[in-house]
Design a protein around this motif. Structure first.
Motif, PDB file in Angstrom:
ATOM      1  N   GLN A 167       0.820  -1.196   0.000  1.00 16.21           N
ATOM      2  CA  GLN A 167       0.000   0.000   0.000  1.00 16.21           C
ATOM      3  C   GLN A 167       0.860   1.253   0.000  1.00 16.21           C
ATOM      4  O   GLN A 167       0.567   2.224  -0.675  1.00 16.21           O
ATOM      5  CB  GLN A 167      -0.924   0.013   1.233  1.00 16.21           C
ATOM      6  CG  GLN A 167      -2.078  -0.964   1.124  1.00 16.21           C
ATOM      7  CD  GLN A 167      -1.714  -2.322   1.675  1.00 16.21           C
ATOM      8  OE1 GLN A 167      -0.534  -2.648   1.813  1.00 16.21           O
ATOM      9  NE2 GLN A 167      -2.716  -3.121   1.978  1.00 16.21           N
ATOM     10  N   ARG A 189     -13.481  12.060   5.390  1.00 14.44           N
ATOM     11  CA  ARG A 189     -12.632  13.210   5.717  1.00 14.44           C
ATOM     12  C   ARG A 189     -12.202  13.942   4.448  1.00 14.44           C
ATOM     13  O   ARG A 189     -12.184  15.187   4.407  1.00 14.44           O
ATOM     14  CB  ARG A 189     -11.402  12.725   6.495  1.00 14.44           C
ATOM     15  CG  ARG A 189     -10.437  13.846   6.877  1.00 14.44           C
ATOM     16  CD  ARG A 189     -11.083  14.833   7.826  1.00 14.44           C
ATOM     17  NE  ARG A 189     -10.173  15.925   8.150  1.00 14.44           N
ATOM     18  CZ  ARG A 189      -9.320  15.908   9.170  1.00 14.44           C
ATOM     19  NH1 ARG A 189      -9.243  14.830   9.958  1.00 14.44           N
ATOM     20  NH2 ARG A 189      -8.556  16.941   9.415  1.00 14.44           N
ATOM     21  N   ALA A 247      -2.348  10.582   3.671  1.00 16.17           N
ATOM     22  CA  ALA A 247      -3.501   9.986   4.341  1.00 16.17           C
ATOM     23  C   ALA A 247      -3.695   8.534   3.918  1.00 16.17           C
ATOM     24  O   ALA A 247      -4.035   7.677   4.745  1.00 16.17           O
ATOM     25  CB  ALA A 247      -4.752  10.803   4.037  1.00 16.17           C
ATOM     26  N   SER A 271     -15.678   4.921   4.070  1.00 14.30           N
ATOM     27  CA  SER A 271     -14.496   4.825   4.914  1.00 14.30           C
ATOM     28  C   SER A 271     -14.251   6.163   5.602  1.00 14.30           C
ATOM     29  O   SER A 271     -14.656   7.215   5.094  1.00 14.30           O
ATOM     30  CB  SER A 271     -13.263   4.439   4.089  1.00 14.30           C
ATOM     31  OG  SER A 271     -12.895   5.507   3.226  1.00 14.30           O
ATOM     32  N   PRO A 272     -13.562   6.137   6.755  1.00 13.97           N
ATOM     33  CA  PRO A 272     -13.204   7.400   7.415  1.00 13.97           C
ATOM     34  C   PRO A 272     -12.356   8.294   6.519  1.00 13.97           C
ATOM     35  O   PRO A 272     -12.508   9.520   6.529  1.00 13.97           O
ATOM     36  CB  PRO A 272     -12.428   6.938   8.657  1.00 13.97           C
ATOM     37  CG  PRO A 272     -12.931   5.544   8.921  1.00 13.97           C
ATOM     38  CD  PRO A 272     -13.200   4.964   7.569  1.00 13.97           C
ATOM     39  N   LEU A 273     -11.446   7.691   5.738  1.00 11.08           N
ATOM     40  CA  LEU A 273     -10.617   8.479   4.830  1.00 11.08           C
ATOM     41  C   LEU A 273     -11.468   9.192   3.791  1.00 11.08           C
ATOM     42  O   LEU A 273     -11.286  10.385   3.535  1.00 11.08           O
ATOM     43  CB  LEU A 273      -9.589   7.575   4.134  1.00 11.08           C
ATOM     44  CG  LEU A 273      -8.770   8.240   3.016  1.00 11.08           C
ATOM     45  CD1 LEU A 273      -7.935   9.393   3.558  1.00 11.08           C
ATOM     46  CD2 LEU A 273      -7.868   7.205   2.326  1.00 11.08           C
ATOM     47  N   ARG A 280      -1.116   6.364   5.685  1.00 15.49           N
ATOM     48  CA  ARG A 280      -1.397   6.195   7.109  1.00 15.49           C
ATOM     49  C   ARG A 280      -2.548   5.224   7.341  1.00 15.49           C
ATOM     50  O   ARG A 280      -2.598   4.545   8.377  1.00 15.49           O
ATOM     51  CB  ARG A 280      -1.714   7.546   7.732  1.00 15.49           C
ATOM     52  CG  ARG A 280      -0.513   8.482   7.799  1.00 15.49           C
ATOM     53  CD  ARG A 280      -0.874   9.819   8.399  1.00 15.49           C
ATOM     54  NE  ARG A 280      -1.250   9.702   9.804  1.00 15.49           N
ATOM     55  CZ  ARG A 280      -1.594  10.723  10.562  1.00 15.49           C
ATOM     56  NH1 ARG A 280      -1.622  11.946  10.061  1.00 15.49           N
ATOM     57  NH2 ARG A 280      -1.922  10.538  11.827  1.00 15.49           N
ATOM     58  N   SER A 281      -3.468   5.142   6.373  1.00 13.86           N
ATOM     59  CA  SER A 281      -4.604   4.230   6.520  1.00 13.86           C
ATOM     60  C   SER A 281      -4.404   2.918   5.761  1.00 13.86           C
ATOM     61  O   SER A 281      -5.314   2.102   5.684  1.00 13.86           O
ATOM     62  CB  SER A 281      -5.887   4.913   6.029  1.00 13.86           C
ATOM     63  OG  SER A 281      -5.789   5.239   4.645  1.00 13.86           O
ATOM     64  N   ASP A 282      -3.190   2.704   5.225  1.00 15.28           N
ATOM     65  CA  ASP A 282      -2.885   1.495   4.448  1.00 15.28           C
ATOM     66  C   ASP A 282      -3.893   1.281   3.320  1.00 15.28           C
ATOM     67  O   ASP A 282      -4.407   0.171   3.115  1.00 15.28           O
ATOM     68  CB  ASP A 282      -2.837   0.260   5.345  1.00 15.28           C
ATOM     69  CG  ASP A 282      -1.501   0.128   6.080  1.00 15.28           C
ATOM     70  OD1 ASP A 282      -0.507   0.700   5.588  1.00 15.28           O
ATOM     71  OD2 ASP A 282      -1.464  -0.521   7.134  1.00 15.28           O
ATOM     72  N   THR A 283      -4.184   2.342   2.595  1.00 14.49           N
ATOM     73  CA  THR A 283      -5.097   2.278   1.454  1.00 14.49           C
ATOM     74  C   THR A 283      -4.276   2.266   0.169  1.00 14.49           C
ATOM     75  O   THR A 283      -3.482   3.179  -0.079  1.00 14.49           O
ATOM     76  CB  THR A 283      -6.046   3.487   1.446  1.00 14.49           C
ATOM     77  OG1 THR A 283      -6.774   3.506   2.679  1.00 14.49           O
ATOM     78  CG2 THR A 283      -7.017   3.409   0.283  1.00 14.49           C
TER      79      THR A 283
END
Length: 239
Positions: free
Chosen positions: A5, A126, A55, A121-123, A58-61
């Protein structure tokens, strides 16, 4: 060890940054976009790509989802609005209004896409919120040139709230969902686009009413967060 990722998260934001460059080139060729506008658009493209890449890592997306791509399309259009507002060239108002109106219309699409594809998703939430806030900021700058600097309050109040939350932890608390909050936020962009178009009389009154409702919405949320703040821990003493 660097994850897959982390090694691929930058790729799609980079592609969208390339799309931003193409839009800026189109505005330069058709609207005579000047150096200041080009610089503003380039900074916007770089900042969007850098912040989104960070971002995602940090979220491993590994890659944006379907709804995120709709939001990226909105951000690309907002980059064009940013460039034109910074340039302030004559005859660009219709293009500013058109790009901003399409970006606002797409705001109704990304949430639907996320729910229907099961990719909420939260990402993504946001990212969508930050895109909305930045568009309102840019539009408030544009409208402030004609109505006065007080209009900037519409675009800056959310950033002032975030800055205050860095010092006051209770402002970072969770708020319950609110239809009124969403409606007030959506109305800001619509009112600013209408005011920018110059097609309605007494635009200052309309923008003023929007600012009042925004102040009410933030005030209500601040009071709610204050009431929900954690109780201070009382010290204890050994006898």
């Amino acid at each position: 060890m660097v994850t897959l990722q982390h090694t691929t998260a930058w790729r799609e934001p980079a592609v969208w940054a390339g799309g931003q460059l193409l839009l800026l080139a189109l505005l330069w060729a058709t609207m005579g976009l000047g150096p200041l506008g080009i610089v503003a658009g380039l900074v916007h493209a770089w900042a969007t790509g850098a912040l989104l890449t960070r971002a995602m890592r940090r979220s491993d997306t590994a890659a944006p989802g379907p709804a995120d791509r709709v939001t990226l399309a909105r951000q690309l259009l907002i980059g064009g609005v940013t460039a034109l507002v910074a340039d302030r060239a004559d005859g660009t108002v219709p293009v500013v209004v058109a790009l901003a109106a399409v970006a606002l219309a797409l705001d109704c699409v990304d949430g639907v896409v996320a729910r229907r594809t099961g990719t909420e998703s939260p990402l993504g939430a946001r990212f969508d919120m930050e895109v909305d806030a930045f568009l309102i900021l840019v539009l408030s700058v544009h409208v402030a040139w004609s109505l006065g600097p007080w209009v900037l309050a519409i675009g800056t109040v959310r950033y002032l709230f975030v800055a205050a939350s860095w010092r006051l932890a209770w402002l970072r608390g969770d708020l319950p969902p609110s239809f009124a909050r969403k409606a007030v936020a959506a109305a800001q962009g619509i009112v600013l686009v209408v005011a920018a178009s110059g097609v309605v009389p007494h635009a200052a009154v309309l923008v003023g009413l929007a600012l009042v409702t925004l102040g009410w919405s933030f005030g209500r949320d601040i009071v709610g967060l204050w009431r929900r703040r954690p109780a201070p821990v009382q010290g204890c003493r050994h006898v």
